[in-house]
Design an enzyme around this catalytic site. Structure first.
Site, PDB file in Angstrom:
ATOM      1  N   LYS A 188       0.839  -1.208   0.000  1.00 28.88           N
ATOM      2  CA  LYS A 188       0.000   0.000   0.000  1.00 28.88           C
ATOM      3  C   LYS A 188       0.877   1.263   0.000  1.00 28.88           C
ATOM      4  O   LYS A 188       2.089   1.187  -0.116  1.00 28.88           O
ATOM      5  CB  LYS A 188      -0.964  -0.051   1.195  1.00 28.88           C
ATOM      6  CG  LYS A 188      -1.783  -1.353   1.283  1.00 28.88           C
ATOM      7  CD  LYS A 188      -2.852  -1.476   0.195  1.00 28.88           C
ATOM      8  CE  LYS A 188      -3.386  -2.887   0.017  1.00 28.88           C
ATOM      9  NZ  LYS A 188      -4.268  -3.389   1.064  1.00 28.88           N
TER      10      LYS A 188
HETATM   11  C1  LIG Z   1      -5.180  -4.552   1.450  1.00 30.70           C
HETATM   12  C2  LIG Z   1      -6.648  -4.397   1.538  1.00 30.70           C
HETATM   13  C3  LIG Z   1      -7.391  -4.783   2.662  1.00 30.70           C
HETATM   14  C4  LIG Z   1      -6.792  -5.550   3.788  1.00 30.70           C
HETATM   15  O1  LIG Z   1      -5.726  -4.896   4.359  1.00 30.70           O
HETATM   16  P1  LIG Z   1      -4.794  -5.661   5.408  1.00 30.70           P
HETATM   17  O2  LIG Z   1      -4.085  -4.520   6.091  1.00 30.70           O
HETATM   18  O3  LIG Z   1      -3.872  -6.500   4.601  1.00 30.70           O
HETATM   19  O4  LIG Z   1      -5.647  -6.428   6.330  1.00 30.70           O
HETATM   20  C5  LIG Z   1      -8.742  -4.530   2.686  1.00 30.70           C
HETATM   21  N1  LIG Z   1      -9.357  -3.933   1.654  1.00 30.70           N
HETATM   22  C6  LIG Z   1      -8.692  -3.556   0.547  1.00 30.70           C
HETATM   23  C7  LIG Z   1      -9.432  -2.887  -0.557  1.00 30.70           C
HETATM   24  C8  LIG Z   1      -7.324  -3.800   0.449  1.00 30.70           C
HETATM   25  O5  LIG Z   1      -6.678  -3.480  -0.664  1.00 30.70           O
END
Ligand SMILES: *Cc1c(COP(=O)(O)O)cnc(C)c1O
Length: 385
Positions: A188
């Site tokens: 991210k």
């Molecule tokens: C990455 C992601 C999540 C989950 O995030 P984590 O921190 O890995 O639990 C949830 N929703 C979306 C749209 C994502 O891209």
């Protein structure tokens, strides 16, 4: 391999994490609240709750909003499974709203049609989770107007979108939602290894999420059923979890926050260059709504021809062979076997399924060099020649 996404860790990040590792607190110390305050201030929200993942935060958010058995949560089929699973954790049901074919985000028009029908059937959702795909905000003003009319709550899944803006205000200010969720997974925009954060302007929701994050245990005498037995005393007043973020994760996040704006600006620069270099190919490039300044988490191109699925398969393999780590975001959640077992089937959300057929994510991250990007573009142009 040039991956589709990756973190950047600087000397300053390592120093910040090391300082915490040498300090008295590895968890439940002063750095998590500092990280929370920094993100809240940056996004213009009054409260922030950090946790060990965005998945955990989505669960906390659903629980804080009272989602339970007999309730329903609606989200987009084009998302990571976590946006839907959070409802199942609460014993609630999931349903989906098809996407807008231009932004690939949950379509407010499809939402309105589905709400009108659900109202007739007496099956309105308790929560809607708009997902800001690739970092571009959903049409929140329209979704919020529907929330006012039909009485549902809104959790923005802004896992892709920290540092982005909507109507010239930061995503995360919760102007059009009850809670906004960020993810700090390494792919991210900024990272804490694993981690997530909920933002809200509602003090009660903030308090409930903080309580549930740590076992449902309180040390606040005002919340207890009787006066504390002594200074050691705490009470469990709800069934919570251990979803806490560690101090060293928060130190990494706090250090990364310093570069948030620069990261998003660099992502825009790279995205603009892809736009310019790929414009003549038979591809659909990411369309940007004028109301949005995207976090630019993902750069998704779509193959246009009728054989999109076959050519996507081939393009994917050839690029991977050449060390270009393309990926696909996302497989429509309702087509996952676990969801098919609940009764969803192919054909339920045609725009989402059509999008999936031809979608492919090109490498995009702040530390992607111009030379690396040129390599991606060259490989792609050769494949499509
Ligand atoms: C990455 C992601 C999540 C989950 O995030 P984590 O921190 O890995 O639990 C949830 N929703 C979306 C749209 C994502 O891209």
């Amino acid at each position: 391999m040039i991956p589709y996404a990756r973190q950047e860790i600087t000397a300053a990040d390592i120093q910040a994490v090391e300082a915490v590792l040498r300090s008295d607190f590895l968890t439940q110390g002063p750095v998590v609240p500092r990280f929370e305050a920094a993100v809240a201030a940056c996004c213009g929200a009054s409260h922030a709750i950090a946790a060990n993942s965005a998945t955990s935060v989505l669960h906390l958010a659903c629980r804080a909003l009272g989602l339970g058995q007999g309730d329903c949560l609606w989200t987009s089929p084009i998302t990571f499974v976590a946006s839907a699973n959070c409802a199942l954790y609460c014993g609630a049901q999931v349903d989906f709203v098809d996407i807008d074919p231009r932004t690939y985000n949950l379509s407010p028009e499809a939402l309105e049609r589905k709400l009108a029908e659900a109202e007739r059937m007496g099956r309105l959702p308790k929560i809607v989770v708009p997902v800001h795909l690739c970092g571009q905000s959903c049409d929140m003003a329209a979704i919020y107007a529907l929330a006012q009319r039909y009485g549902f709550k809104i959790i923005e899944d802004a896992s892709h979108a920290i540092g982005g803006r909507y109507q010239n205000e930061p995503i995360g200010n919760c102007r059009y939602s009850d809670i906004t969720v960020f993810s700090f997974h390494p792919v991210k925009i900024i990272t804490t290894g694993e981690g997530g954060m909920a933002l809200t302007n509602n003090p009660e929701l903030a308090e409930r999420m903080a309580l549930l994050r740590s076992h449902g245990i309180t040390r606040d005498p005002d919340k207890m059923t009787h006066a504390p037995d002594g200074p050691w005393y705490y009470q469990q007043i709800d069934q919570g979890f251990n979803y806490r973020m560690t101090e060293f994760q928060a130190a990494l996040g706090l250090s990364q926050m310093e570069r948030l704006d620069a990261y998003v600006a660099r992502r825009h620069e790279l995205a603009k260059y892809y736009d310019a270099q790929l414009v003549d190919l038979p591809l659909t490039l990411p369309w940007q709504h004028p109301d949005c300044y995207s976090g630019r988490h993902l750069y998704v191109i779509r193959l246009q021809d009728k054989r999109a699925a076959a050519s996507r398969q081939q393009l994917f393999s050839v690029l991977r062979q050449q060390g270009i780590g393309v990926n696909v975001h996302y497989i429509p959640v309702h087509t996952q076997p676990y969801y098919q077992n609940m009764g969803f089937k192919a054909g339920d959300f045609p725009n989402a399924e059509r999008y999936y057929q031809g979608a492919i994510s090109l490498p995009l991250y702040a530390s992607l060099s111009n030379t690396q990007q040129e390599r991606v573009i060259r490989a792609l142009r050769i494949c499509m020649a």
